[in-house]
Design an enzyme around this catalytic site. Structure first.
Site, PDB file in Angstrom:
ATOM      1  N   THR A 271       0.833  -1.196   0.000  1.00 60.94           N
ATOM      2  CA  THR A 271       0.000   0.000   0.000  1.00 60.94           C
ATOM      3  C   THR A 271       0.875   1.256   0.000  1.00 60.94           C
ATOM      4  OG1 THR A 271      -0.099   0.083   2.417  1.00 60.94           O
ATOM      5  CG2 THR A 271      -1.759  -1.242   1.314  1.00 60.94           C
ATOM      6  N   GLU A 272       0.322   2.349  -0.480  1.00 61.77           N
ATOM      7  CA  GLU A 272       0.980   3.661  -0.399  1.00 61.77           C
ATOM      8  C   GLU A 272       2.374   3.637  -1.036  1.00 61.77           C
ATOM      9  OE1 GLU A 272       0.522   5.630   3.383  1.00 61.77           O
ATOM     10  OE2 GLU A 272      -1.199   4.379   3.926  1.00 61.77           O
ATOM     11  N   LEU A 273       2.513   2.947  -2.157  1.00 63.21           N
ATOM     12  CA  LEU A 273       3.820   2.789  -2.795  1.00 63.21           C
ATOM     13  C   LEU A 273       4.282   4.088  -3.452  1.00 63.21           C
ATOM     14  CD1 LEU A 273       6.154   0.911  -3.649  1.00 63.21           C
ATOM     15  CD2 LEU A 273       4.782   0.290  -5.664  1.00 63.21           C
TER      16      LEU A 273
END
EC number: 3.2.1.8
Length: 382
Positions: A271-273
């Protein structure tokens, strides 16, 4: 020797076949080169992007077409956090969250809700009484229940999965001393997942955190999840925030966490890469939003674009991470970029305000970076 019309025809047939085969190969090659990210990862994992209020309120902007072309999952960057939805107790404002959901439904996106319980961006009233004193455990648990069940219940059957709790474990594996923890202890985690499950039994429920490749945090999260499981609490996945740099964390450490979390019997999500190319004031700062470092010119070296050497590092690093994700695609259900293009990224203002960073896969003008085609080609090998 003089060729007859028939012999000329016989020679022409294989030549025509060769030409047709060659043309077919060219078409196939061109089609393969034009594949989008979501095409490339079909059958492996969802590829997602975070939407800001700017995206949600201006669907006509060019970056939204990039979203539709390349991504099949969305998550709300800020508009579903408690501080945005319930500024004052009992006064819910779903205007922005509703718009986000409508975008997801209209375009058949896999929708992820972010986030129900987080120590940051939570309204102050959540934890205090009329005199400013901390509320009792009973009051806080009731406020959590009301908030979670109201939000999750509103989007029941529409949101596929929720980041139920965000960033509750520190890098050393201990519990963050948030107000939730100070008032309720470890039980706040169990209660949050319990309330979310009661509100929508079919929705997947996740724990989400940064610096998850850190051994201390890895062990802390594993222990926390095991306790939930031992208590019969439904938890379906762990989100590993991918706020990474050119040198940290190591691929090996990130892989160890993927394996450790998968061994718990839950799905793993990246997530949130985003991949920052800028100098960090200190090594592996994680993603603590309260961090604020004074601006220095030396910390903002690429205002006019990236040198070739840095661009090459960026490409190689992204490819290494996506190779890791593809190697373990049987364990990973989703990879989500934290924004669509570089101009969207919070990394332009964190941990140093006013910088120019290049952490995503699409340039500020919404053109794909060269590494996108390399990632697509890499995925075709799996």
């Amino acid at each position: 020797m003089k060729m007859t019309i028939w012999s000329k025809f016989i020679v022409a047939i294989p030549l025509a076949v060769i030409l047709l085969i060659g043309l077919s190969c060219m078409v196939k090659t061109e089609k393969r080169a034009d594949n989008t990210l979501k095409d490339a990862f079909e059958g492996k994992f969802y590829i997602g992007a975070a939407l800001s209020a700017n995206h949600i309120n201006d669907e006509g902007q060019a970056s939204m077409q990039v979203l539709k072309n390349h991504f099949n999952s969305i998550v709300a960057e800020n508009v579903m956090k408690s501080g945005m939805i319930q500024v004052r107790e009992g006064e819910f404002n779903f205007d922005q969250a509703d718009k986000f959901i409508e975008i997801g439904k209209k375009n058949d996106f896999h929708i992820v809700g972010h986030t129900l319980i987080w120590h940051s961006q939570a309204p102050r009233w959540f934890f205090t009484d009329d005199e400013g004193n901390d509320v009792s455990p009973e009051v806080l648990s009731k406020r959590m229940e009301t908030h979670i069940k109201t939000v999750v219940g509103r989007y029941k059957g529409q949101v596929k999965g929720w980041d139920v709790v965000n960033e509750a474990i520190l890098d050393d594996g201990s519990w963050r001393q948030s107000k939730f923890y100070e008032i309720l202890g470890e039980d706040f985690m169990k209660l949050a997942f319990q309330y979310a499950h009661e509100a929508d039994p079919e929705a997947e429920l996740y724990y989400n955190d940064y610096s998850m490749a850190n051994p201390g945090k890895r062990n802390g999260v594993v222990n926390m999840v095991k306790k939930l499981q031992d208590q019969g609490v439904k938890i379906d996945g762990i989100g590993m925030q991918g706020h990474v740099g050119l040198e940290y964390p190591t691929i090996e450490a990130f892989e160890k966490s993927i394996l450790a979390f998968s061994d718990l019997g839950v799905t793993v999500m990246i997530t949130e890469l985003d991949l920052s190319v800028l100098p960090s004031p200190k090594r592996d700062m994680g993603a603590e939003v309260s961090t604020n470092v004074a601006y220095q010119k030396s910390l903002n070296p690429y205002t006019e674009g990236l040198p070739d050497s840095v661009q090459n590092q960026f490409d190689e690093r992204y490819l290494a991470f996506f190779k890791l994700f593809l190697d373990h695609h049987d364990k990973i259900s989703r990879v989500t970029l934290w924004g669509i293009n570089d101009g969207d990224s919070w990394k332009n203002g964190w941990p140093v305000r006013g910088r120019t960073d290049y952490p995503l896969l699409f340039n500020r003008d919404n053109t794909p970076k060269s590494v996108v085609k390399d990632i697509v080609q890499l995925a075709s090998q799996y």
